[in-house]
Design a protein around this motif. Sequence first.
Motif, short mmCIF file in Angstrom:
data_model
loop_
_atom_site.label_atom_id
_atom_site.label_comp_id
_atom_site.label_asym_id
_atom_site.label_seq_id
_atom_site.Cartn_x
_atom_site.Cartn_y
_atom_site.Cartn_z
N SER A 142 0.83 -1.21 0.00
CA SER A 142 0.00 0.00 0.00
C SER A 142 0.86 1.25 0.00
N THR A 171 2.33 1.46 -3.75
CA THR A 171 1.41 1.64 -4.87
C THR A 171 0.30 2.64 -4.59
N GLY A 172 0.02 2.91 -3.32
CA GLY A 172 -1.07 3.81 -2.99
C GLY A 172 -2.41 3.12 -2.93
N ARG A 173 -2.46 1.85 -3.13
CA ARG A 173 -3.72 1.12 -3.03
C ARG A 173 -4.07 0.95 -1.56
N SER A 174 -5.36 0.77 -1.27
CA SER A 174 -5.78 0.58 0.12
C SER A 174 -5.43 -0.84 0.57
N GLU A 206 -8.22 -3.36 -0.12
CA GLU A 206 -8.27 -3.83 -1.51
C GLU A 206 -7.21 -4.88 -1.78
N ILE A 207 -6.01 -4.66 -1.23
CA ILE A 207 -4.92 -5.62 -1.42
C ILE A 207 -5.24 -6.94 -0.73
N SER A 267 -7.83 -8.88 -2.77
CA SER A 267 -7.33 -9.43 -4.04
C SER A 267 -6.26 -10.49 -3.83
N ARG A 326 -7.27 8.44 5.14
CA ARG A 326 -7.72 7.47 4.14
C ARG A 326 -7.85 6.12 4.86
N GLU A 379 -8.27 2.11 5.69
CA GLU A 379 -7.80 0.89 5.05
C GLU A 379 -8.96 0.16 4.37
#
Length: 351
Positions: free
Chosen positions: A79, A82-85, A88-89, A92, A133, A135
């Motif tokens: 996270s 990449t900046g993804r939450s 979400e990681i 997936s 933001r 998680e």
Amino acid sequence: MLRGSLDDFTLPDILRLLSSAKKTGVLAVSSRGGRGRVYFRGGDVYYAEENGDPRSVGQRLVDSGVVTGDEVDDALALSERTGRSVGEILISDTGTTLDRLQQAVIDQINDACFDLMRWGQGDFIWQHGQGIRPEVDASISVDEIIIEAARRLDAIANQEPQSLPEAAVPALSPAFASAAAPITISPDQWRILAFLDGRRTAAEVAALAGGDTADALRDLHHLTSAGVVELVESSPKVRPPSPPVVPQAPTDAAPHDAAPREAAPSDPNPAPREEPPLPVHPPLQVVPQEAVEALEEEAPPEPAPPLKEDFAAFQEVAIASAHESVGDGAETATTPPSPPVEDFDAPGDGE
């Protein structure tokens, strides 16, 4: 910016006010016990934390068995790159569901708000428009938070008071001296703390403190839950047994495990027993009668001198006889007054 004290406004009242106004921002609460934050978005709470634990949600997922600790660490690292939450990681990469992640966030919000509501003192600051933001995207209304907190309070009130096991060994926690939150301790609990040495069991401490043992064990459990007391041991102390007291047998007595002595066989022709000789006294000497008579003529016994008491009695008899003679008309003579008895010296008293 709005700031105030929890002495004037309770935390549920502040949460209701922010919810009714549909506010977005963060409510920061601080006290001597720590710090906490409650994040609002449109009047609902989407995240809350106490003492700033950034991994509380991830740790909750690990404790519940949804993900592993390594999976949470990898999701946090990915996270940041990449900046993804993180949610979400995890969905997936680990195959977990969104409902599980959202429930973990809601549980985290309820736990943090419930702890903050129990703070009786502290200050709060409302910062409008600020946020983080999350998680995992999840939210809960203030009414649901307050209802859940009330349910937990009722469960605690109806719960049977817990007691510390009698075999536990309590000791004063080192963190108690540096505790920032105020802790109310009753006089009975102070008396219990005075007997904690890290070696006595809870039952021994309760007996030394006096009073009811069950109440003392419940107080020890309360002090342990509050962080004032910590447990050194949870099992009974093994003490060496005292040696048994064995009575000492006489020195001339045979030991218990010794075989009994056999009687010596009797001799059919015993030897005659020798008697000890009688003592020999010198022969008696007979004194002739002539010698005894000669000794009596040469040394006649002298009469013993009269005692003072005998002479006083003789004097009283003599005076009584004289009075009797006078009464019969006999010739009387003038008798000088006799000295007191105590001043009269009988013959032979003095040289």
